[in-house]
Design a protein around this motif. Structure first.
Motif: not given
Length: 107
Positions: A63-65, A52-58
């Motif tokens: 190569d290693t997962n 709701s207030s932006g982004w969660m980034i993963i």
């Protein structure tokens, strides 16, 4: 909203940046230069999850997962992250403004 996936292949990113900014160098010369650098190029997947207030980034190292923390990013990977974050945030803001304007017009 759905998650947005963006792949970052460092060698390709560098190649495209050089090609875009240096008109006088050929593709073969760029490839030769990059090959001579003898680097371990990184390959990450960025998953942008809307909140709701932006982004969660993963960030995942393909190569290693393994998961990569944002504060571990540097160089071209950090540049890629910032550019994509800004682009997605701007697109989202534009969409919200359009929706607000059109909903007020319909009243």
């Amino acid at each position: 909203m759905y998650p947005i996936m963006r792949r970052f292949i460092e060698r390709d990113y560098v190649f495209n940046n050089v090609k875009k900014n240096k008109n006088y160098i050929t593709d073969e010369e760029i490839n030769s230069m990059l090959d001579s650098m003898d680097l371990q190029w990184i390959d990450y997947t960025f998953k942008f999850l809307p909140k709701s207030s932006g982004w969660m980034i993963i960030v995942i190292d393909n190569d290693t997962n393994n998961r990569i923390e944002i504060d571990e990013l540097d160089g071209f990977a950090y540049d890629f992250y910032i550019r994509n974050f800004a682009e997605l945030s701007l697109d989202r803001a534009r969409k919200q403004i359009r929706e607000k304007l059109y909903s007020e017009v319909a009243i």
